[in-house]
Structure formats: C-alpha cells, structure tokens
Design an enzyme around this catalytic site. Sequence first.
Site, PDB file in Angstrom:
ATOM      1  N   LYS A  23       0.919  -1.168   0.118  1.00 44.14           N
ATOM      2  CA  LYS A  23      -0.147  -0.204   0.017  1.00 44.14           C
ATOM      3  C   LYS A  23       0.967   1.230  -0.204  1.00 44.14           C
ATOM      4  O   LYS A  23       0.413   2.413  -0.504  1.00 44.14           O
ATOM      5  CB  LYS A  23      -1.203  -0.117   1.065  1.00 44.14           C
ATOM      6  N   ARG A  49      -6.681   2.367  11.609  1.00 43.59           N
ATOM      7  CA  ARG A  49      -6.221   0.832  11.661  1.00 43.59           C
ATOM      8  C   ARG A  49      -7.316   0.233  12.624  1.00 43.59           C
ATOM      9  O   ARG A  49      -7.113  -0.883  12.665  1.00 43.59           O
ATOM     10  CB  ARG A  49      -5.003   0.954  12.349  1.00 43.59           C
ATOM     11  N   ARG A  80       6.293 -11.895   1.072  1.00 40.02           N
ATOM     12  CA  ARG A  80       6.739 -10.571   0.699  1.00 40.02           C
ATOM     13  C   ARG A  80       7.313  -9.640   1.758  1.00 40.02           C
ATOM     14  O   ARG A  80       8.317  -9.219   1.331  1.00 40.02           O
ATOM     15  CB  ARG A  80       5.498  -9.934   0.243  1.00 40.02           C
ATOM     16  N   ARG A 121      13.785  -3.603   8.861  1.00 48.42           N
ATOM     17  CA  ARG A 121      12.976  -3.025   9.798  1.00 48.42           C
ATOM     18  C   ARG A 121      12.956  -3.850  11.101  1.00 48.42           C
ATOM     19  O   ARG A 121      12.888  -5.165  11.012  1.00 48.42           O
ATOM     20  CB  ARG A 121      11.766  -2.800   9.331  1.00 48.42           C
ATOM     21  N   ARG A 158       1.786  -9.157  13.562  1.00 46.25           N
ATOM     22  CA  ARG A 158       1.254  -7.867  12.992  1.00 46.25           C
ATOM     23  C   ARG A 158      -0.086  -8.209  11.852  1.00 46.25           C
ATOM     24  O   ARG A 158      -1.203  -7.707  11.778  1.00 46.25           O
ATOM     25  CB  ARG A 158       2.283  -7.172  12.091  1.00 46.25           C
TER      26      ARG A 158
HETATM   27  P1  AMP Z   1       3.323   0.811   9.094  1.00 47.96           P
HETATM   28  O1  AMP Z   1       4.302   1.694   8.443  1.00 47.96           O
HETATM   29  O2  AMP Z   1       2.163   1.701   8.745  1.00 47.96           O
HETATM   30  O3  AMP Z   1       3.235  -0.584   8.755  1.00 47.96           O
HETATM   31  O4  AMP Z   1       3.278   0.903  10.614  1.00 47.96           O
HETATM   32  C1  AMP Z   1       4.227   0.408  11.529  1.00 47.96           C
HETATM   33  C2  AMP Z   1       3.827   0.207  12.836  1.00 47.96           C
HETATM   34  O5  AMP Z   1       3.555   1.580  13.365  1.00 47.96           O
HETATM   35  C3  AMP Z   1       2.390  -0.442  12.988  1.00 47.96           C
HETATM   36  O6  AMP Z   1       2.736  -1.832  13.156  1.00 47.96           O
HETATM   37  C4  AMP Z   1       1.809  -0.083  14.333  1.00 47.96           C
HETATM   38  O7  AMP Z   1       2.664  -0.516  15.416  1.00 47.96           O
HETATM   39  C5  AMP Z   1       2.282   1.464  14.454  1.00 47.96           C
HETATM   40  N1  AMP Z   1       1.248   2.346  13.646  1.00 47.96           N
HETATM   41  C6  AMP Z   1       0.967   2.896  12.380  1.00 47.96           C
HETATM   42  N2  AMP Z   1      -0.195   3.365  12.294  1.00 47.96           N
HETATM   43  C7  AMP Z   1      -0.802   3.261  13.458  1.00 47.96           C
HETATM   44  C8  AMP Z   1      -2.155   3.323  13.673  1.00 47.96           C
HETATM   45  N3  AMP Z   1      -3.004   3.985  13.064  1.00 47.96           N
HETATM   46  N4  AMP Z   1      -2.599   2.860  14.800  1.00 47.96           N
HETATM   47  C9  AMP Z   1      -1.831   2.354  15.854  1.00 47.96           C
HETATM   48  N5  AMP Z   1      -0.595   1.969  15.430  1.00 47.96           N
HETATM   49  C10 AMP Z   1      -0.059   2.372  14.270  1.00 47.96           C
END
Ligand code: AMP
Length: 187
Positions: free
Chosen positions: A15, A90, A125, A135, A146
Amino acid sequence: MSKRIVILGAPGAGKGTQARAICEKLALPTFSTGAMLREEIAAGTELGKTAQELINQGCLVPDEVINPMVARTLNSEKFAEGFLADGYPRSVAQAQNLKKVLAEMGTDLDLVINIDVDLEAVVGRMLHRAEIEHRADDTEPVIRHRLKVYHETTEPVVEYYRNEGILLEIDGNGTIEEVWERIEKQL
Ligand code: AMP
C-alpha cells in the site's frame, strides 16, 4: 475528483508503493502514521519512546497517541485541500475518530481504496522486504503478529467503509504494475 482518500491493506500488501503512485497522479499530499512514528523514534521524543516497543512487537500504538497526532496533521495547512492517508485508520474506533475530526473541519472522506491480498502471500513478501530494509518489526514472529492484529482489528474497517458506500476494492495480488493498472483505471 476525490480529494480525501484513505488507503487500506494488510501489512506487506504494497500500500505504501501504491499510495505514492496515487499521490503523484492526483497531486495529493500524503501522510503515513507508521512513517510519522518512525520519525518520532529517530528523533528520540517521548512519543517515539512509547511507540518503539509496541511497534517492535507488532502491536498497535494506543489511540490516545495516534488520534491527536492525526488531528494535528489534518488541521495543518498542507492537508487543507485534500490528502491520502496511509496506515490510518487501523481500527473501527480510529475510523470513527477520523470521521469526527473531518466533520469538525466541515468535510468527510471521499474514497477508501482497499488493496486486497492473500494473507499467506504477504508473509513471503514481508520477509523479503525485511532482508532489504532491516526493519526491527519485520522478523517472522512479529510479521505474524502484525497480520493477526490486522485481521482482528483493521479488517473490520473495510466493512465499515463498505457500509459508508465509499469503498473501492482492488485486487492486490500480482506485480506492483498490475495492481497499479487496476487502481489507475478507477481513479
Ligand atoms: P506501518 O508503517 O503503517 O506498517 O506502521 C508500522 C507500525 O506503526 C504498526 O505496526 C503499528 O505498530 C504502528 N502504527 C502505524 N499506524 C498506526 C495506527 N493508525 N494506529 C496504531 N498504530 C499504528
């Protein structure tokens, strides 16, 4: 023309990549809550310290942290004319909060794009991406956690927006180019 857009999809659904292409095509500014949290961590802020452990465990950061951060972002000049949100909302509670914040600004979302992928394919992936990006939240147990959090907490958001009548479902299986073609046709 849709101006206030959310992009949804499981971790590893691609995404972030598709979000960049959409923003370029529609000339929209974008924000990613995950990227914002990673910046806070890099800057060593209190917020970053709270977020770091949760992110590394594949857990969600609490709404009390995320919601005010998103409200501040949406109220800034940069996003006044439109935006593409990546990684937020989320949960259904976050989706309801987003609706409230936008209503206070006299507006609402126009479109929600869901990149729909086969969850098992996504694990592969993500492990591949882990090798490239290093990461801390991309080890296999954390990836699996996750995905569980995604399934239990984030997937219901798709239904929420289906009921709102603004959901665009995109088949996210295939190459980046194939998925982009499907999205572009609908924009
Ligand atoms: P992402 O880069 O979007 O995959 O986000 C990485 C991590 O940040 C996620 O696994 C969550 O731990 C945290 N995170 C990102 N966006 C949110 C959100 N809207 N609500 C809660 N945690 C978030």
